[in-house]
Design an enzyme around this catalytic site. Sequence first.
Site, short mmCIF file in Angstrom:
data_model
loop_
_atom_site.label_atom_id
_atom_site.label_comp_id
_atom_site.label_asym_id
_atom_site.label_seq_id
_atom_site.Cartn_x
_atom_site.Cartn_y
_atom_site.Cartn_z
N ASP A 274 0.88 -1.16 0.00
CA ASP A 274 0.00 0.00 0.00
C ASP A 274 0.91 1.22 0.00
OD1 ASP A 274 -1.67 2.13 0.51
OD2 ASP A 274 -2.62 1.26 2.28
N TYR B 241 -6.66 14.84 -9.11
CA TYR B 241 -5.67 14.11 -9.91
C TYR B 241 -4.64 15.06 -10.50
CZ TYR B 241 -3.71 11.13 -13.57
OH TYR B 241 -2.85 10.44 -14.38
#
Length: 268
Positions: A77, A169
């Site tokens: 992760d 983003y």
Amino acid sequence: MPVPDVSAKPLADLLSLRGRRAVVTGGGRGLGRAIAARLAEAGADLVIGDIDEGSAAAVAADLAGRYGVRATGAAMDVADGKSVAAAADRSVSELGGLEIWVNNAGVFPSVPLLEMSEDAWDEVFAVNARGVFLGAREAARCMAGAGGVIVNIVSTAGFRGSAPGLAAYVASKHAARGLTRELALELAPSGIRVLGVAPTYVPTEGNRLAAAAAGFDLDDLPTDLMATGPIGRGGVPDDIARVVLFCASDLSAFMTGSTLLADGGDTA
């Protein structure tokens, strides 16, 4: 610790990664899988990190069988510092070192600004910006004293606005591009080069799912995006992987801090 002059090396040696160890984040599919394949073909031993440990293990087994390199899959992760550190440590303990780190893992959600929660914003930055920071930090820790290369997968969104709904983003990819420049300065004394690669849209599994969630037609999207570009075709994952290989190899030994556009001329 200066990066050595490699002018006397033949071309084959400049391209070869034989004897080097690499970590690729998000390597279980898409761009990460293509990047890992080119690095393995060039001779690098690999840790394939992915949130999906099964996919990472499958890619590692495939590349080891195809190219005769050592490869292992690891659950990772990239937003979790302990998880990232464990993958770096695994490269050192199982492969014997670390010379190449590719920060590839990323998320691509589309949420209109007025509908975006703070948590949604933070989730994008946790992977796309914090993940780059954590990966670079752990890579540099392992490379200190020996040198190496960190390659950050940015995006054309790190150079411009992209589309409605992509505020988080676009901002996160500008952050990744900025980190690339700053880390190059900070890590140069340790002989560590830092480069970015900025792809345009490439129809990987993850990107296609994100595009579908945003309401785009999956069959038409790549053509629509690239039909008017100078190259005249859409990109494929290996188009990006070859640029990453260039960055990771001694072919780019005199480069650091740059982000290379791999976009078919889309940003020209």
